[in-house]
Design an enzyme around this catalytic site. Structure first.
Site, PDB file in Angstrom:
ATOM      1  N   ASP A 202      31.343  17.082  54.369  1.00  0.00           N
ATOM      2  CA  ASP A 202      32.370  16.679  54.343  1.00  0.00           C
ATOM      3  C   ASP A 202      33.258  16.822  55.763  1.00  0.00           C
ATOM      4  O   ASP A 202      32.691  17.463  56.677  1.00  0.00           O
ATOM      5  CB  ASP A 202      33.266  17.536  53.440  1.00  0.00           C
ATOM      6  CG  ASP A 202      34.226  16.632  52.577  1.00  0.00           C
ATOM      7  OD1 ASP A 202      34.741  15.818  53.281  1.00  0.00           O
ATOM      8  OD2 ASP A 202      34.942  17.269  51.524  1.00  0.00           O
TER       9      ASP A 202
ATOM     10  N   GLU B 186      34.056  13.247  60.437  1.00  0.00           N
ATOM     11  CA  GLU B 186      34.589  12.322  61.504  1.00  0.00           C
ATOM     12  C   GLU B 186      34.385  12.898  62.874  1.00  0.00           C
ATOM     13  O   GLU B 186      34.264  11.971  63.919  1.00  0.00           O
ATOM     14  CB  GLU B 186      36.119  12.075  60.992  1.00  0.00           C
ATOM     15  CG  GLU B 186      36.242  11.317  59.784  1.00  0.00           C
ATOM     16  CD  GLU B 186      36.065  12.127  58.497  1.00  0.00           C
ATOM     17  OE1 GLU B 186      35.646  11.400  57.318  1.00  0.00           O
ATOM     18  OE2 GLU B 186      36.348  13.311  58.722  1.00  0.00           O
TER      19      GLU B 186
ATOM     20  N   ASP C 295      38.577   9.907  50.811  1.00  0.00           N
ATOM     21  CA  ASP C 295      39.519  10.338  49.702  1.00  0.00           C
ATOM     22  C   ASP C 295      40.314   8.807  49.561  1.00  0.00           C
ATOM     23  O   ASP C 295      41.589   9.077  49.699  1.00  0.00           O
ATOM     24  CB  ASP C 295      40.173  11.446  50.432  1.00  0.00           C
ATOM     25  CG  ASP C 295      39.388  12.870  50.435  1.00  0.00           C
ATOM     26  OD1 ASP C 295      38.270  12.889  49.939  1.00  0.00           O
ATOM     27  OD2 ASP C 295      39.663  13.516  51.605  1.00  0.00           O
TER      28      ASP C 295
END
Length: 943
Positions: A549, A552, A626
């Site tokens: 997760d 980035e 998300d």
């Protein structure tokens, strides 16, 4: 950034000979191409190399020096290419068996044609501007290309503005939650360009979007100078907190939101900006609205969009306005923040000449040399195969990963997780995978990889019980570490931790807020340590898959890009400005190489929120982040997923139902309209989600298990169960597509332009796609819609898979879309393979296999099988059985089995059904078949 090793002069390339004629530029022939020194170009040196006969690597240097740093994207290719070089009228022509590459010796510009001399596309211009960051030098650089005006362009990764064909469009390429940027574009003219750069990049217009003060602005009262901004402290009343004139709407990050009126209460507020805008030039202005909360925008009374995103995770909306200089246009932006401080911005790009807008262009903030790969193919699949030649092959994902994944944010205890899986098994709902999301660790120990023993007293025992119920389990692992954990200290003492967040005391969102940071994935030693920590604390317990997760990396959500770069610099390779976009690639590399180093018999599975070119070679699947629980978010996932797959990365998934939930759904009660819509939204999304590469449910409360969305017998429950079971019955078809991603460099989720390139009607269709060669999927993304328009591409025809009704290709139809069914069509001249009904992928062998032939033209299908979990397929241990239908003979030939693997079925049964115009057939009734026994030798079934 250049070291002594990297400052290699172009003239020191591996030269065989050099020549010079009059005022023409010097050039050198190398083993794989040439180096040219242009006489009047912006580059001092241009190096053109053949990677294969139909792949060309182009490098351009502003100062005549070459960057020898190995590419993060590309892998070594061992191919000795035979080519010739000729000089013709101030040009060099390099010819391989497949391509003719012409270099203008004066400018260094490159043009491409096929071996017969038919033009494909050509460079137009390039530019360099020196830049120094953190004491390291480089260049801001751009490259423009002229290309066919009527082509379709696809790729660039996964973006959320509901755009399909990028011809004539702009896109900013950076990584962000819900946004995955891949610097690759592919054309319907059967070529691709891979831009090998890791920094913030713009495709199309190289200018950043500018604030609206580029226009003359007038308030609602006609006063010049700004729009009228009205701040209502109660969205349900007309009470005004403050009204003021504003010349910018720029509240897009944690820094700019400080410009909001002091002490304005956002929790129940509404803000409007209204007035008029006037441009000083005519043309198409391209607007971008960055929004969170409920957002509506009108121009001249016409609603451009109405969207919602949760306050902490903004998205973007794009729209164009064709404006005339000196004319005023009414504009109104209405914004309702969704609790607490939120984010909003409105910016625009002024017009450029249409011919310039249609060019392909890449502009990157920082690099050493321009470096890109041009690749030509026989079709778009062949172009993607060339892309994977450069960036690495995709693995065959484990068979269990093609089954159903159940997740939620989050199972808070091991009893909750085991209870959910047990419920699936008791209800006989097929499932292969369950997910342990974040925060299983002690509250103050993020990054420790330890378990909170009050909630997870026996993690290893929990995993054993999952396996005993014939399922796999994936665990969430972040590259994030609280500063007081031992793992943080291990990274820190080696200089492998980004320290700015700690120095600035940046706290995360876990009450009351904790300080930590992310490790530097660009460092080989750091990657090895990251894997060691995961191995020792998690892998040894038996976890099957890794959920990477915030890759980035999302060190601080909603920070400006400048501060994001400050939080992740320096990297081991150089300034974050230069390496901004490739973190997820490096992060996945460490996990993939780490696991294969300790267990080379088990396929790696990584789910990552971000991605980059080449990540497919590391066993990675990317999901769309998300996203919101809105119909428009569902719709935008269709084109987002297609373009991601057409970026060369075959494995993609999404949070079925959306992740971030509107409050009206959280509080919906039985019988309410909100609950009805919630159930229908999840049903339609589930129908769509069953036909993307990974079939996966995840999201915030309300809980996302089928039985928690609706009770058994409800149309929502029954529809979701139907598509779940259909996915499992189609496993021989789906797993064959998975095998093809390795053996054929195949793409499972396919834009219509891939299979119907000659039909230009499909170029802009972003809400239909092919799932493999046979099925066309048309998701329903409007509430209470019971039909939708579907375009049937030009072909031999199409069959409704539920009724068998035949339709001619090349037409639009209005397809039925009852609550429980999504329109889906099989192409005339295609094959579907069905296995027995199963509740998990390893429950029983795929026998018998039902082969459904959709007649109309000749077709072949390769049925792929292997051992399902290991890497023996890399050694050739898999089988293909070719299924070939002859339309003229009305015969299906089941070919000789090719290959073998341990445990394969030596004897098996095929059941064959032919669906034709005159003999309809439904996927819901596979009982009318011809049966044949198969021992591995070719056999025919005649009709």
């Amino acid at each position: 950034m250049k070291t002594i090793k990297q400052l290699v002069l172009g003239l020191m390339a591996v030269a065989v000979f050099a020549c010079q004629q009059g005022g023409a530029s010097k050039y050198q022939k190398t083993e794989d191409g040439v180096v040219v020194s242009p006489t009047d170009g912006t580059a001092k040196s241009v190096r053109v190399s053949f990677v294969t006969p139909d792949i060309v690597k182009v490098e351009a240097s502003a100062d005549g020096q070459w960057d020898s740093t190995p590419s993060l994207i590309a892998v070594p290719v061992e191919d000795q290419v035979s080519f010739e070089v000729k000089e013709e009228n101030g040009h060099l022509v390099l010819s391989s068996a497949e391509l003719s590459v012409t270099i203008d010796q004066a400018t260094g510009h490159v043009a491409y044609a096929d071996a017969a001399g038919n033009a494909i596309m050509a460079e137009d211009s390039r530019s360099f501007e020196a830049i120094t960051v953190e004491g390291e030098t480089g260049y801001t650089m751009s490259q423009r290309f002229d290309s066919p005006e009527d082509e379709g362009l696809y790729g660039l990764g996964q973006h959320q503005a509901d755009e399909m064909n990028y011809k004539g469009k702009n896109e900013e390429l950076f990584q962000y939650n819900t946004k995955v940027s891949i610097p690759f574009i592919m054309s319907t003219e059967n070529y691709g360009i891979l831009w090998d750069n890791y920094s913030l990049t713009r495709f199309g217009d190289e200018r950043p979007y500018s604030n609206i003060d580029q226009f003359k602005l007038y308030g609602a009262d006609g006063k010049e100078g700004g729009l009228t901004a009205t701040y209502y402290d109660d969205k349900n009343s007309d009470h005004v907190f403050v009204q003021q004139q504003e010349s910018q709407i720029d509240y897009e990050n944690l820094e700019t939101v400080e410009k909001f009126p002091k002490d304005f209460p956002f929790s129940n507020a509404k803000i409007t900006w209204e007035g008029q805008i006037e441009a000083d030039e005519s043309g198409v202005f391209r607007f971008l609205c960055y929004y969170a909360g409920y957002t509506k925008l009108w121009v001249n009374g016409e609603l451009q969009f109405y969207k919602w995103r949760t306050a902490w995770n903004p998205s973007v909306a794009k729209f164009n306005v064709d404006m005339k200089a000196g004319e005023k246009y009414d504009i109104k932006l209405e914004w309702i923040p969704d609790g607490g401080v939120s984010y909003i911005g409105l910016k625009a790009l002024s017009p450029v000449a249409p011919e310039e807008q249609k060019q392909i262009a890449f502009n990157s903030e920082m690099g050493q040399n321009i470096r890109y790969y041009f690749m030509a193919g026989d079709d778009m699949d062949d172009v993607i195969s060339k892309y994977r030649t450069v960036t690495g092959k995709a693995q065959v994902m484990p068979k269990w990963s093609m089954g159903f994944w159940q997740s939620r944010e989050r199972y808070k205890t091991q009893d909750e997780l085991l209870g959910a899986l047990k419920e699936f098994r008791e209800r006989h709902i097929p499932i292969d995978n369950i997910v342990l999301d974040w925060s299983y660790w002690p509250k103050t120990k993020w990054g420790s990889h330890d378990f909170d023993l009050e909630r997870f007293p026996d993690a290893a025992g929990m995993i054993d019980q999952v396996h005993e119920m014939n399922a796999k389990i994936m665990v969430s692992v972040w590259p994030k570490f609280y500063k007081d954990t031992e793992h943080f200290k291990e990274f820190q003492e080696n200089g492998w931790m980004y320290m700015r967040a700690v120095e600035d005391s940046v706290k995360d969102w876990i009450y009351p807020g904790y300080i930590g940071s992310f490790y530097d994935a660009y460092d080989q030693g750091a990657r090895e340590l990251f894997w060691k920590q995961i191995h020792d604390k998690l892998y040894t317990k038996g976890f099957d898959a890794w959920w990477m997760d915030a890759s980035e990396p999302d060190i601080l959500s909603n920070a400006s890009i400048d501060y994001r770069k400050a939080l992740m610099t320096p990297t081991a390779l150089g300034p974050s400005t230069e390496y901004f976009n490739a973190y997820a690639l490096a992060n996945a590399k460490g996990i993939y190489e780490g696991q294969r180093s300790v267990d080379n018999d088990t396929r790696v599975f990584i789910l990552t929120r971000s991605g980059f070119a080449g990540i497919q070679r590391f066993g990675a699947v990317t999901w769309s982040g998300d996203i919101g629980t809105r119909w428009e978010d569902m719709k935008s996932q269709i084109s987002a997923g297609i373009n991601f797959a057409m970026s060369g990365l075959p494995y993609w998934t999404q949070d079925i139902g959306g992740f971030c939930v509107e409050k009206r759904y959280e509080n919906a009660t039985e019988g309410s309209e909100d609950l009805k819509e919630w159930r229908e939204l999840n049903t339609r999304w589930y129908q769509f989600g069953a036909f993307v590469p990974l079939f996966r449910v995840h999201g915030q409360f309300p809980f996302r298990e089928v039985y928690n969305i609706a009770p058994e017998g409800h149309p929502a429950y029954e529809s979701m169960l139907y598509y779940n079971k259909l996915r499992y019955k189609l496993m021989p078809y789906i797993y064959s597509l998975t095998g093809w991603t390795y053996t054929k460099d195949y793409t499972m989720m396919r834009g219509l332009a891939m299979d119907f390139t000659s039909d230009k009607n499909v170029y802009d269709i972003g809400d239909q796609y092919m799932f493999g060669p046979s099925l066309m999927v048309a998701p329903v993304y409007e509430y209470q819609a019971r039909e939708r328009e579907v375009y049937l591409p030009q072909s031999a025809g199409w069959y409704d898979v539920y009724t068998g009704k035949f339709f001619d290709g090349g037409q639009k139809i209005v397809a039925e879309a009852d609550y429980e069914r999504m329109p889906m069509f099989a192409k005339a001249g295609s094959i579907l393979t069905f296995g027995p009904e199963i509740e998990y992928t390893t429950e029983k062998p795929a026998d018998p296999i039902t082969v459904v032939v959709y007649a109309g033209e000749d077709v072949t299908f390769d049925l792929y099988e292997d051992e399902g979990t290991n890497y023996n397929y890399e050694k050739g241990q898999y089988t293909n059985i070719n299924l070939s239908w002859s339309e003229a003979d009305q015969t299906l030939t089941i070919g000789d089995r090719e290959g073998s693997f341990s445990g394969m079925l030596e004897q098996r049964t095929f059941r064959v059904i032919v669906v034709s115009k005159d003999q309809p057939g439904s996927i819901d009734d596979l009982s009318d078949y011809k049966e044949v026994k198969y021992d591995g030798s070719s056999t025919e079934v005649k009709f």
